[in-house]
Design an enzyme around this catalytic site. Structure first.
Site, PDB file in Angstrom:
ATOM      1  N   SER A 131       0.825  -1.201   0.000  1.00 38.65           N
ATOM      2  CA  SER A 131       0.000   0.000   0.000  1.00 38.65           C
ATOM      3  C   SER A 131       0.871   1.268   0.000  1.00 38.65           C
ATOM      4  O   SER A 131       1.689   1.444  -0.901  1.00 38.65           O
ATOM      5  CB  SER A 131      -0.949  -0.049   1.204  1.00 38.65           C
ATOM      6  OG  SER A 131      -1.970   0.905   1.065  1.00 38.65           O
ATOM      7  N   LYS A 183     -21.716  16.972   7.382  1.00 31.60           N
ATOM      8  CA  LYS A 183     -20.679  17.212   8.385  1.00 31.60           C
ATOM      9  C   LYS A 183     -20.376  15.972   9.227  1.00 31.60           C
ATOM     10  O   LYS A 183     -19.248  15.732   9.631  1.00 31.60           O
ATOM     11  CB  LYS A 183     -21.106  18.368   9.299  1.00 31.60           C
ATOM     12  CG  LYS A 183     -20.023  18.865  10.213  1.00 31.60           C
ATOM     13  CD  LYS A 183     -18.914  19.556   9.459  1.00 31.60           C
ATOM     14  CE  LYS A 183     -17.815  19.993  10.408  1.00 31.60           C
ATOM     15  NZ  LYS A 183     -16.682  20.539   9.699  1.00 31.60           N
TER      16      LYS A 183
END
Lengths: 311, 161
Positions: A131, A183
């Site tokens: 990764s 949010k």
């Protein structure tokens, strides 16, 4: 000899205050001495190739999790890379990678610093270089891994645990108060809505595209080839070399040989060290003493309990 | 305490009763001592330790450099010594630590400097001494006599008039 007993008359209060002040002054002086002597300044002592470890989860700063004992902090690694870049003595860099990846931002920061090195670099993947760690490796000139090393895992994940049902079971409710409707998207106390999931998935896909572009650019591969390999699956070293994800199977010896070919001279490797201070010397003394005491006690206990045949 | 003149009668109202200090009072006294020691001894080290960690407990168990355990061990050793000195000196000269003064309990018995040192072992915040933090309250709750008090033949009393 008569034992010294506590004074009959209670000393004046001022003496107690003086004791407290003395303890405070001793603490302050000790802390001051420690602060003065404890400055970290990585210095290359000698040699022409620096070996920089990238070990553990890659993050930006030292604020790690409870389960993270050792991390690869981009600020520290970049500092070492810049030292290597600016040093006239350093001719090459070995990145010793043993990391499952981590933060995309931190990985990209380190990757950029490796590209800006201006000197030959080789990424030596040990157990794991997957990764984000593989992202960093692709920035070097040459990637070496063991045939059993784990590499690849070209993908991004943002999975997390959701607890709304658990909260409901215990009559705990999540009171949503937000300004901006997305949010609190990704908050584990409520279910992620389909629309929010789509948006977050889109962002992960964007990060994935950045990752694929970087690997294709750094490895000089077709983007489609990299995209086919970028399923998030990890590959063993023996598989990765066939796919063009790494350059060579081997270990440190091969990394050194590569750099010797690049710089045209023998390689002498040095690892960054912090110059030990006086406090380090005292600390080592105390710890060694404590260790030997414990070792002595345990060996005494062990011998006392050992079955012996006496002839 | 005011010195008793020879002609003063020992009336019942003047008698000071003593009894073994309760576990609650001892624990509260220890908490007050911790607060005092936090200001006097631990606070100066907060800067140095803050340079190693960002201040969270998680960071306290996450050590990134191999030299750090040595340095932190050294700091703990210094703190251990200073804690020990505090408890020993106050118990020897005043028969009370500051926490004990607040809770009006004190050490009673044939107090020598050596005995105060033994009693002070419980104040050291490192292995193996913090094991006493569990053993002593248990013993006190069961039979009112702590291990270190048995070893030193002293006791902790509270005085009431």
């Amino acid at each position: 000899m008569a034992k010294k007993t506590a004074p009959e008359n209670r000393p004046k209060t001022i003496y107690g205050i003086l004791i407290l002040i003395s303890l405070f002054l001793i603490s302050s002086c000790t802390a001051s001495i420690l602060s003065i002597s404890n400055t970290f300044s990585p210095e290359i002592i000698e040699g022409n190739v620096v070996q920089i470890p990238i070990t553990g989860v890659i993050t930006g700063t030292k604020a790690g999790s409870m389960f993270q004992n050792e991390g690869a902090y981009s600020t520290e690694i970049i500092e070492k890379l810049e030292k290597a870049k600016n040093s006239k003595k350093v001719k090459g860099v070995i990145l010793e990678i043993n990391s499952p990846g981590g933060s995309p931002v931190a990985s990209d920061e380190i990757s950029q610093a490796v590209k800006e090195l201006g000197k030959p670099s080789v990424a030596w993947i040990r157990e794991v270089g997957a990764s984000g760690a593989y992202w960093i490796a692709t920035s070097s000139d040459h990637i070496i891994a063991n045939r059993m090393s784990i590499t690849g895992s070209i993908g991004v994940y943002g999975s997390y645990l959701e607890f709304p049902d658990l909260l409901n079971r215990y009559n705990i409710s999540y009171k949503r108060l937000v300004s901006g409707k997305y949010k609190d998207a990704g908050v584990p106390f409520r279910e992620l809505e389909d629309e929010e999931e789509e948006i977050i998935q889109g962002k992960l896909d964007t990060l994935h595209d950045f990752f694929i572009e970087e690997v294709a650019l750094n490895r000089e591969l077709e983007e489609e080839t990299v995209r086919d390999a970028a399923t998030g699956m990890f590959y063993l070293g023996s598989e990765a070399i066939e796919m063009g994800l790494i350059d060579e199977l081997g270990g440190k010896k091969e990394a050194i040989r590569y750099l010797e070919q690049q710089i045209g001279t023998n390689v002498t490797i040095y690892v960054y060290e912090r110059e030990p201070s006086f406090i380090d010397f005292l600390a080592e003394l105390v710890n060694e003493h404590a260790y030997n005491m414990g070792r002595g006690m345990s060996s005494y206990i062990r011998e006392a309990n050992t079955f012996r045949v006496i002839t | 305490m005011k010195k008793k003149e020879p002609w003063e009668l020992e009336l019942p109202g003047n008698k000071v009763k003593t009894k073994e200090a309760s576990l609650t009072k001892r624990v509260i006294a220890a908490l007050f001592d911790v607060i005092v020691l936090a200001f006097v001894i631990l606070n100066p080290f907060s800067g140095v330790l803050g340079a190693y960690f960002s201040g969270s407990f998680n960071d306290a168990v996450s050590l990134a450099e191999s030299s750090l355990p040595n340095q932190i061990g050294f700091i703990m050793f210094i703190i251990m010594i200073l804690f020990f000195v505090y408890f020993t000196l106050f118990q020897y000269y005043y028969k009370q630590t500051i926490g004990m003064m607040i809770m009006r309990i004190q050490v009673h018995g044939d107090i020598t400097f050596g005995k105060c040192m033994i009693r002070s072992l419980i104040g050291i915040p490192t292995f193996p001494f913090y094991i006493l933090w569990f053993i002593e309250p248990l013993l006190i709750a069961l039979n009112r006599k702590a291990l270190l008090e048995q070893l030193t033949n002293t006791t902790t009393i509270e005085r009431r008039q």
